[in-house]
Motif scaffolding. Structure first.
Motif, PDB file in Angstrom:
ATOM      1  N   GLU A  40      20.968  36.268  26.724  1.00  0.00           N
ATOM      2  CA  GLU A  40      21.826  35.461  27.598  1.00  0.00           C
ATOM      3  C   GLU A  40      23.243  35.446  27.032  1.00  0.00           C
ATOM      4  N   THR A  41      24.228  35.494  27.909  1.00  0.00           N
ATOM      5  CA  THR A  41      25.626  35.424  27.489  1.00  0.00           C
ATOM      6  C   THR A  41      26.298  34.256  28.201  1.00  0.00           C
ATOM      7  N   VAL A  42      27.396  33.797  27.622  1.00  0.00           N
ATOM      8  CA  VAL A  42      28.186  32.723  28.214  1.00  0.00           C
ATOM      9  C   VAL A  42      29.609  33.249  28.422  1.00  0.00           C
ATOM     10  N   ASN A  43      30.055  33.212  29.654  1.00  0.00           N
ATOM     11  CA  ASN A  43      31.425  33.545  30.031  1.00  0.00           C
ATOM     12  C   ASN A  43      31.798  35.013  29.866  1.00  0.00           C
ATOM     13  N   TYR A  44      30.842  35.914  29.763  1.00  0.00           N
ATOM     14  CA  TYR A  44      31.133  37.343  29.871  1.00  0.00           C
ATOM     15  C   TYR A  44      29.846  38.067  30.260  1.00  0.00           C
ATOM     16  N   LEU A  45      30.029  39.306  30.729  1.00  0.00           N
ATOM     17  CA  LEU A  45      28.915  40.010  31.364  1.00  0.00           C
ATOM     18  C   LEU A  45      28.998  41.491  31.042  1.00  0.00           C
ATOM     19  N   HIS A  46      27.850  42.087  30.726  1.00  0.00           N
ATOM     20  CA  HIS A  46      27.757  43.545  30.555  1.00  0.00           C
ATOM     21  C   HIS A  46      26.804  44.093  31.613  1.00  0.00           C
ATOM     22  N   ILE A  47      27.200  45.185  32.259  1.00  0.00           N
ATOM     23  CA  ILE A  47      26.341  45.821  33.257  1.00  0.00           C
ATOM     24  C   ILE A  47      26.422  47.338  33.112  1.00  0.00           C
ATOM     25  N   PRO A  48      25.332  48.043  33.452  1.00  0.00           N
ATOM     26  CA  PRO A  48      25.394  49.516  33.432  1.00  0.00           C
ATOM     27  C   PRO A  48      26.000  50.038  34.736  1.00  0.00           C
ATOM     28  N   PHE A  86      36.573  25.870  44.674  1.00  0.00           N
ATOM     29  CA  PHE A  86      37.166  24.803  43.867  1.00  0.00           C
ATOM     30  C   PHE A  86      36.123  23.751  43.496  1.00  0.00           C
ATOM     31  N   ASN A  87      36.045  23.435  42.207  1.00  0.00           N
ATOM     32  CA  ASN A  87      35.039  22.471  41.737  1.00  0.00           C
ATOM     33  C   ASN A  87      35.605  21.508  40.699  1.00  0.00           C
ATOM     34  N   GLY A  88      36.904  21.221  40.797  1.00  0.00           N
ATOM     35  CA  GLY A  88      37.446  20.186  39.927  1.00  0.00           C
ATOM     36  C   GLY A  88      38.447  20.695  38.907  1.00  0.00           C
ATOM     37  N   GLU A  89      38.675  19.902  37.887  1.00  0.00           N
ATOM     38  CA  GLU A  89      39.784  20.090  36.957  1.00  0.00           C
ATOM     39  C   GLU A  89      39.757  21.430  36.234  1.00  0.00           C
ATOM     40  N   GLY A  90      38.586  21.924  35.862  1.00  0.00           N
ATOM     41  CA  GLY A  90      38.510  23.169  35.108  1.00  0.00           C
ATOM     42  C   GLY A  90      38.332  24.408  35.956  1.00  0.00           C
ATOM     43  N   PHE A  91      38.559  24.307  37.256  1.00  0.00           N
ATOM     44  CA  PHE A  91      38.339  25.425  38.183  1.00  0.00           C
ATOM     45  C   PHE A  91      39.101  26.687  37.761  1.00  0.00           C
ATOM     46  N   ALA A  92      40.394  26.545  37.446  1.00  0.00           N
ATOM     47  CA  ALA A  92      41.218  27.718  37.120  1.00  0.00           C
ATOM     48  C   ALA A  92      40.757  28.409  35.841  1.00  0.00           C
ATOM     49  N   GLU A  93      40.037  27.686  34.969  1.00  0.00           N
ATOM     50  CA  GLU A  93      39.592  28.264  33.703  1.00  0.00           C
ATOM     51  C   GLU A  93      38.215  28.910  33.799  1.00  0.00           C
ATOM     52  N   GLN A  94      37.545  28.760  34.914  1.00  0.00           N
ATOM     53  CA  GLN A  94      36.168  29.264  35.034  1.00  0.00           C
ATOM     54  C   GLN A  94      36.174  30.735  35.435  1.00  0.00           C
ATOM     55  N   THR A  95      36.596  31.556  34.495  1.00  0.00           N
ATOM     56  CA  THR A  95      36.671  32.996  34.724  1.00  0.00           C
ATOM     57  C   THR A  95      35.806  33.714  33.680  1.00  0.00           C
ATOM     58  N   PHE A  96      35.591  34.992  33.908  1.00  0.00           N
ATOM     59  CA  PHE A  96      34.818  35.793  32.949  1.00  0.00           C
ATOM     60  C   PHE A  96      35.178  37.258  33.132  1.00  0.00           C
ATOM     61  N   LYS A  97      34.847  38.053  32.120  1.00  0.00           N
ATOM     62  CA  LYS A  97      35.088  39.495  32.184  1.00  0.00           C
ATOM     63  C   LYS A  97      33.762  40.240  32.364  1.00  0.00           C
ATOM     64  N   VAL A  98      33.836  41.300  33.144  1.00  0.00           N
ATOM     65  CA  VAL A  98      32.662  42.146  33.398  1.00  0.00           C
ATOM     66  C   VAL A  98      32.884  43.500  32.735  1.00  0.00           C
ATOM     67  N   HIS A  99      32.028  43.850  31.787  1.00  0.00           N
ATOM     68  CA  HIS A  99      32.124  45.136  31.104  1.00  0.00           C
ATOM     69  C   HIS A  99      31.153  46.102  31.768  1.00  0.00           C
ATOM     70  N   ALA A 100      31.684  47.032  32.530  1.00  0.00           N
ATOM     71  CA  ALA A 100      30.853  48.070  33.151  1.00  0.00           C
ATOM     72  C   ALA A 100      30.859  49.295  32.245  1.00  0.00           C
ATOM     73  N   GLU A 157      32.736  20.708  30.328  1.00  0.00           N
ATOM     74  CA  GLU A 157      33.865  21.021  29.454  1.00  0.00           C
ATOM     75  C   GLU A 157      34.051  22.534  29.432  1.00  0.00           C
ATOM     76  N   LEU A 158      35.085  22.991  28.721  1.00  0.00           N
ATOM     77  CA  LEU A 158      35.334  24.419  28.582  1.00  0.00           C
ATOM     78  C   LEU A 158      34.734  24.911  27.273  1.00  0.00           C
ATOM     79  N   VAL A 159      34.162  26.103  27.288  1.00  0.00           N
ATOM     80  CA  VAL A 159      33.626  26.708  26.061  1.00  0.00           C
ATOM     81  C   VAL A 159      34.061  28.167  26.016  1.00  0.00           C
ATOM     82  N   ASP A 160      34.035  28.758  24.820  1.00  0.00           N
ATOM     83  CA  ASP A 160      34.363  30.167  24.664  1.00  0.00           C
ATOM     84  C   ASP A 160      33.140  31.038  24.951  1.00  0.00           C
ATOM     85  N   THR A 161      33.288  32.331  24.721  1.00  0.00           N
ATOM     86  CA  THR A 161      32.187  33.256  24.985  1.00  0.00           C
ATOM     87  C   THR A 161      31.118  33.130  23.898  1.00  0.00           C
TER      88      THR A 161
END
Length: 316
Positions: free
Chosen positions: A151-159, A213-227, A259-263
């Motif tokens: 399991e990963t948090v805030n990032y994703l790997h896919i083939p 939109f889901n509140g105060e941390g909406f703009a920070e809820q991003t992630f990177k996808v590694h293909a 709250e916000l957390v790192d990867t």
């Protein structure tokens, strides 16, 4: 007449300049630069609709200008004034059939595309899609790989060149997973599960985010996808299985706090004790952090602020 033509010429020049300025910005739109078959079919549908509707607008405005110029009032005009068109069956049939043709021409490709997107991409039909559970909690993403047990948090790997079957759910507020380079969005909700099929045909790092939109941390809820290639993806899976810590229920419960957390990366998944896509798991986070949802994050946003998690991926 010369005066009217002069004004028409200025109008056409103004429209052309406007279209050039408008369309010049489209070259950087990610949705128009697809990296997979799902995004490509959606791009084609968008362009078809735009070109079709621009054709309708061009015909309507051409007829409008023609009528205004040809039948404008003149000093010597002696035509009889007949504003009442009631009873003209030919005209009524024409203005009824044309809208039906327009709606039908837009509906058929739209419905066909929507039904196609509910199935795994045909280009990788020879192998089963990779199953990933994408779960959100304010304001972070959990990506569980049940077949790989990681399991990963805030990032994703896919083939690449393999369909991805996302199982979307939420631990609290309603969100939507959106990876513009790979396809359109679909909603994550507590107590139910949506299926979204995507696929990457090119290697690279793509941006993903919550688009609802889901509140105060909406703009920070991003992630990177590694293909990445299938071999690189398998190496990453094995590395995570061997080096990442196990995800305990106590650790997972703490991460669910709004709250916000790192990867982060773990060698097990939270699906072992809770699935937020079911009715049994829909209140799991609320029961543990009800009071925390009333607190504010007090986010700071400076000129050089970059949205999303920071730090090296996989680190706790």
């Amino acid at each position: 007449m010369r005066h009217t033509r002069k004004h028409l010429s200025k109008g056409l020049v103004f429209i052309l300049i406007g279209l050039i300025l408008l369309l010049s910005g489209c070259s950087e739109l990610t949705v128009l630069d697809p990296k997979g078959p799902v995004a490509e079919s959606q791009r084609d549908l968008i362009l078809y609709s735009l070109i079709f509707l621009l054709g309708v607008v061009a015909v309507v405005f051409s007829l409008f200008i023609f009528m205004v110029v040809k039948y404008r009032d003149k000093p010597n005009r002696k035509a009889e004034y007949k504003p009442d068109l009631h009873g003209n069956r030919t005209i009524e049939i024409i203005w009824t059939i044309i809208p039906i043709m327009i709606v039908t021409s837009l509906s058929i490709p739209t419905i066909t595309t929507l039904f196609d997107l509910e199935e795994p991409p045909e280009s990788s039909a020879e192998q089963e899609p990779l199953v990933i559970h994408a779960t959100t909690a304010d304001w972070k993403w959990f990506f569980s790989y049940p077949e790989q047990g990681i399991e990963t948090v805030n990032y994703l790997h896919i083939p690449t060149d393999r369909g991805i079957e996302f199982h979307l759910s939420s631990a609290d507020s309603m969100t939507a997973l959106w990876i513009p380079a790979l396809g359109g969005q679909k909603y994550n909700m507590a107590g139910m599960e949506n299926i979204l099929y995507l696929q990457a045909d090119e290697t690279g790092v793509f941006q993903g985010r919550n688009s609802n939109f889901n509140g105060e941390g909406f703009a920070e809820q991003t992630f990177k996808v590694h293909a990445e290639s299938s071999s690189d993806f398998q190496d990453w899976v094995e590395s995570t299985q061997n080096s990442a810590p196990e995800l305990t229920q106590e650790k997972y419960d703490s991460l669910l706090k709004p709250e916000l957390v790192d990867t982060m990366a773990f060698s097990s998944t939270h699906l072992e004790w809770v699935d937020h896509g079911t009715k049994d798991g829909m209140d799991y986070s609320i029961e543990r952090h009800r009071d925390a949802f009333a607190e504010q994050l007090e986010l700071k946003n400076g000129q050089n602020h970059e949205h999303g998690p920071s730090g090296e991926e996989g680190e706790e």
